[in-house]
Design an enzyme around this catalytic site. Structure first.
Site, short mmCIF file in Angstrom:
data_model
loop_
_atom_site.label_atom_id
_atom_site.label_comp_id
_atom_site.label_asym_id
_atom_site.label_seq_id
_atom_site.Cartn_x
_atom_site.Cartn_y
_atom_site.Cartn_z
N TYR A 1 -7.09 -5.20 -4.08
CA TYR A 1 -6.96 -3.77 -4.38
C TYR A 1 -6.12 -3.05 -3.33
O TYR A 1 -5.09 -2.43 -3.65
CB TYR A 1 -8.35 -3.17 -4.47
N SER B 1 -9.62 -15.41 -4.95
CA SER B 1 -11.06 -15.33 -5.18
C SER B 1 -11.44 -13.91 -5.60
O SER B 1 -12.41 -13.71 -6.34
CB SER B 1 -11.83 -15.73 -3.92
N PHE C 1 -12.50 4.67 6.38
CA PHE C 1 -13.70 4.69 5.55
C PHE C 1 -13.37 4.35 4.10
O PHE C 1 -12.40 3.66 3.81
CB PHE C 1 -14.39 6.06 5.65
N SER D 1 -12.35 -1.32 9.97
CA SER D 1 -13.23 -0.40 9.25
C SER D 1 -13.75 0.66 10.21
O SER D 1 -14.08 0.36 11.35
CB SER D 1 -14.41 -1.16 8.64
N TYR E 1 -21.17 -7.72 8.00
CA TYR E 1 -19.78 -7.50 7.60
C TYR E 1 -19.02 -6.74 8.69
O TYR E 1 -17.93 -7.14 9.11
CB TYR E 1 -19.71 -6.73 6.28
N ALA F 1 -7.23 -10.03 4.12
CA ALA F 1 -8.11 -10.98 3.44
C ALA F 1 -9.49 -11.02 4.09
O ALA F 1 -9.61 -11.33 5.28
CB ALA F 1 -7.48 -12.37 3.45
N LYS G 1 -15.70 -7.42 11.56
CA LYS G 1 -14.52 -6.60 11.82
C LYS G 1 -14.38 -6.36 13.33
O LYS G 1 -13.26 -6.37 13.87
CB LYS G 1 -14.62 -5.28 11.07
#
Length: 233
Positions: A12, A35, A170, A118, A142, A75, A146
């Site tokens: 995306y 994937s 964000f 992030s 997660y 990725a 990062k």
């Protein structure tokens, strides 16, 4: 003219970054295992390498074969809630992927990296807005991946001269075109439209936030603006 490898370039955000890079006059190669990436998001004429970013040999081969000057690294798997349930999967996918990429870049002499991080690295900050050097307080596996990715890039900069920048942002929404729309099952905007399309009311979670109706307020950035930021970086 520089040539950039975009990992996750069929995703995306990645597909928008690819389009912006092409529009800026740069050459682009997409590296994706599909994937989560979609064929329909690929930009016509842009070469595609199918591969796993955790495979340093495959990444290195792509860097050499395409005379790559720099990498935009997107990725990753990225559902914070899911990462709490399967943390080891997130560490394996995201940390091993960034490690393999950096190893391949070091071996092939590619020294420019734009790392998609992030703003969640700040956790629940004590002030708003946050500033870049506020403490990092990741609240899920997660987001920990990062932070570790940033640490690895920083260490590589010190050790072998990697020139890098991490973008902390964000929630992402919108689309540059219908073909590039967000299809994630975990993101709010697609969830709202799926519910409306099914004739249902979107479900809102949370009723004890310090807001007029008790629901959460979230910050969003349009994906096209984010893609422009990656190109600028």
């Amino acid at each position: 003219m520089t040539r950039w490898l975009v990992t996750g370039g069929a995703g995306y955000i990645g597909s928008h970054v690819v389009q912006e890079l092409v529009a800026s006059g740069r050459e682009v190669v997409v590296f994706d295992d599909f994937s989560a990436g979609l064929e329909r998001r690929l930009t016509p004429g842009v070469p595609v390498v199918r591969g796993d970013v955790r495979d340093a040999d495959a990444v290195g081969a792509a860097l050499r074969a395409n005379a790559i000057d720099g990498v935009v690294h997107l990725a990753a798997i990225k559902a914070a809630g899911e990462s709490v349930e399967i943390p080891l999967t997130y560490y394996r996918e995201n940390i091993d992927g960034t490690l393999a990429l950096l190893e391949a870049m070091q071996e092939t002499g590619v020294r420019s990296l734009v790392y998609s991080s992030s703003a969640a690295v700040y956790g629940t900050p004590p002030r708003n807005p946050v500033v870049e050097d506020d403490p990092l307080q990741p609240e899920s596996p997660y987001v920990e991946t990062k932070v570790v990715g940033e640490w690895m890039a920083r260490a590589s900069g010190i050790a072998w001269g990697l020139s890098w920048v991490a973008l902390r942002y964000f929630n992402v929404a919108g689309a540059g075109s219908d073909a590039l729309g967000d299809s994630s099952v975990n993101n709010l905007v697609p969830m709202v439209f799926r519910a409306l399309g099914a004739g249902e009311r979107p479900r809102i979670f949370g009723d004890d936030y310090p807001t007029p109706d008790g629901t959460c307020i979230r910050d969003y950035i349009h994906v096209s603006d984010l893609a422009t930021a990656h190109v600028a970086a």
